[in-house]
Design a protein around this motif. Structure first.
Motif, PDB file in Angstrom:
ATOM      1  N   MET A   1      20.775  64.435  34.642  1.00 25.64           N
ATOM      2  CA  MET A   1      19.461  65.073  34.773  1.00 25.64           C
ATOM      3  C   MET A   1      19.254  65.520  36.211  1.00 25.64           C
ATOM      4  SD  MET A   1      16.694  66.077  33.357  1.00 25.64           S
ATOM      5  CE  MET A   1      15.018  66.532  33.805  1.00 25.64           C
ATOM      6  N   MET A   2      18.743  66.725  36.372  1.00 20.36           N
ATOM      7  CA  MET A   2      18.495  67.263  37.704  1.00 20.36           C
ATOM      8  C   MET A   2      17.448  66.418  38.436  1.00 20.36           C
ATOM      9  SD  MET A   2      17.458  71.203  38.549  1.00 20.36           S
ATOM     10  CE  MET A   2      18.884  71.789  37.633  1.00 20.36           C
ATOM     11  N   GLU A   3      17.700  66.150  39.709  1.00 18.21           N
ATOM     12  CA  GLU A   3      16.760  65.345  40.478  1.00 18.21           C
ATOM     13  C   GLU A   3      15.433  66.076  40.625  1.00 18.21           C
ATOM     14  OE1 GLU A   3      20.612  63.873  42.915  1.00 18.21           O
ATOM     15  OE2 GLU A   3      19.605  65.771  43.202  1.00 18.21           O
ATOM     16  N   HIS A   4      14.358  65.318  40.522  1.00 15.46           N
ATOM     17  CA  HIS A   4      13.042  65.929  40.585  1.00 15.46           C
ATOM     18  C   HIS A   4      12.012  64.895  41.014  1.00 15.46           C
ATOM     19  CE1 HIS A   4      13.273  64.109  36.563  1.00 15.46           C
ATOM     20  NE2 HIS A   4      11.967  63.969  36.645  1.00 15.46           N
TER      21      HIS A   4
ATOM     22  N   VAL B   1      13.057  59.287  46.038  1.00 15.63           N
ATOM     23  CA  VAL B   1      13.939  59.901  45.047  1.00 15.63           C
ATOM     24  C   VAL B   1      15.268  60.113  45.756  1.00 15.63           C
ATOM     25  CG1 VAL B   1      14.393  61.897  43.573  1.00 15.63           C
ATOM     26  CG2 VAL B   1      12.042  61.054  43.851  1.00 15.63           C
ATOM     27  N   GLU B   2      16.270  59.356  45.357  1.00 17.81           N
ATOM     28  CA  GLU B   2      17.579  59.456  46.017  1.00 17.81           C
ATOM     29  C   GLU B   2      18.385  60.603  45.441  1.00 17.81           C
ATOM     30  OE1 GLU B   2      19.569  55.633  47.115  1.00 17.81           O
ATOM     31  OE2 GLU B   2      18.160  54.809  45.629  1.00 17.81           O
TER      32      GLU B   2
ATOM     33  N   THR C   1       6.024  69.632  39.087  1.00 12.24           N
ATOM     34  CA  THR C   1       7.322  68.972  39.168  1.00 12.24           C
ATOM     35  C   THR C   1       8.264  69.833  39.987  1.00 12.24           C
ATOM     36  OG1 THR C   1       7.014  67.906  37.012  1.00 12.24           O
ATOM     37  CG2 THR C   1       9.258  67.995  37.881  1.00 12.24           C
ATOM     38  N   LEU C   2       8.831  69.239  41.031  1.00  8.49           N
ATOM     39  CA  LEU C   2       9.752  69.932  41.922  1.00  8.49           C
ATOM     40  C   LEU C   2      11.179  69.486  41.600  1.00  8.49           C
ATOM     41  CD1 LEU C   2       6.919  69.957  43.335  1.00  8.49           C
ATOM     42  CD2 LEU C   2       8.143  69.975  45.517  1.00  8.49           C
TER      43      LEU C   2
ATOM     44  N   TYR D   1      18.127  61.415  50.613  1.00 12.37           N
ATOM     45  CA  TYR D   1      16.889  61.394  49.832  1.00 12.37           C
ATOM     46  C   TYR D   1      16.421  62.817  49.551  1.00 12.37           C
ATOM     47  CZ  TYR D   1      16.721  56.540  51.367  1.00 12.37           C
ATOM     48  OH  TYR D   1      17.033  55.229  51.614  1.00 12.37           O
ATOM     49  N   ARG D   2      15.932  63.025  48.336  1.00 17.30           N
ATOM     50  CA  ARG D   2      15.302  64.296  47.988  1.00 17.30           C
ATOM     51  C   ARG D   2      13.833  64.297  48.402  1.00 17.30           C
ATOM     52  NH1 ARG D   2      19.272  67.907  47.247  1.00 17.30           N
ATOM     53  NH2 ARG D   2      20.439  67.643  45.303  1.00 17.30           N
TER      54      ARG D   2
END
Length: 285
Positions: free
Chosen positions: A1-4, A278-279, A11-12, A263-264
């Protein structure tokens, strides 16, 4: 799943925009290596990994990008070596997850136009040299940044390339000090890293996020005094970092990153402790 990260009703998502590896000393300026090396990993060449991953979100039916990635097929082998580019952009693959193509992007928000942010704005074309990567998008950037992009000085000409602006000049919309996109997303001119540098922020459902771009390229740059040797106006960077980081922490805002390879997004408390994160998960090539 794409990080968000979900902030209120927004939602980014982080797209795959490629990667650079730049000198750690340059990225942390006058900060001694024994200090910065405790905060961020580095390789045997003293380089640190810096992603160039655009942030994608949807707002009122519009498809919006923050930054554009490192692009594809624009860098020479020498440039790839000098900038430590080991992966180029895979934006098409990322957008396909949403059933979208480049043509579906409506708005691109550019904090500034250095090559590692702006290379993804255009693509090589056998007939026309370069063509827009997002042909239907309005591209927002500060007026000061756009002016310097087209008329760089002796220092900035190494990062402001005509290949990145000539093909998209008809799409560019400039602002002086601040602009609000779709009544929700603020772009604020800060200067510092470059004279025209801007930051981006929004509030949704009582929650906030902020993208400080290259004023805060990684989580390890939280200290206001830790600014890059690449900054054209370091004292401005320090002032703006102190102002916006303190405000964002007071507001319990999410900090979101374009470059951070660890980190995102994250939140800090007033003591500088990381309280949410969010890593980044390394994606298969």
């Amino acid at each position: 799943m794409m990080e968000h990260v979900t902030v209120g009703e927004m939602t980014l998502y982080w797209l795959d925009g490629g990667v650079t590896h730049l000198d750690g000393g340059a990225m942390f300026g006058v900060v001694p290596k024994p200090l910065w090396s405790r905060k961020y990993p580095y390789n045997e060449k003293n380089q640190i990994e810096l992603r160039t991953d655009p942030i994608f979100f949807q707002l009122y039916g519009k498809n919006i990008l923050i930054e554009s990635g490192i692009g594809n097929g624009k860098l020479t082998d020498k440039q790839k070596r000098n900038y430590g580019v080991t992966e180029e952009s895979r934006i098409d693959r990322s957008l396909s997850v949403f059933g979208l193509t480049r043509e579906d992007i409506d708005i691109v928000l550019m904090t500034h136009l250095h090559f590692d942010h702006a290379c993804g704005l255009t693509m090589p074309d056998d007939t026309n040299g370069y063509v827009p990567s997002f042909p239907n998008a309005a591209i927002y950037v500060s007026e000061t940044e756009w002016d310097e992009m087209r008329h760089p000085n002796i220092r900035s000409k190494s990062t402001y390339w005509k290949e990145n602006w000539e093909a998209i000049q008809h799409q560019v919309q400039t602002f002086k000090e601040e602009v609000t996109i779709e009544g929700k997303v603020r772009m604020v001119h800060t200067g510092g890293h470059s004279d025209g540098h801007a930051i981006i922020m929004a509030e949704s459902g009582g929650e906030k996020w902020i993208h400080m771009a290259d004023l805060l390229p990684t989580h390890a740059h939280r200290n206001p005094l830790w600014v890059m040797a690449y900054d054209d106006y370091p004292m401005t960077s320090i002032f703006q970092k102190q102002k916006w980081i303190e405000e964002a922490i007071r507001d319990n805002a999410w900090f979101v990153f374009y470059h951070d390879a660890v980190y995102r997004a994250l939140k800090w408390d007033t003591d500088g402790n990381m309280i949410e994160k969010v890593e980044r998960e390394k994606m298969p090539v």
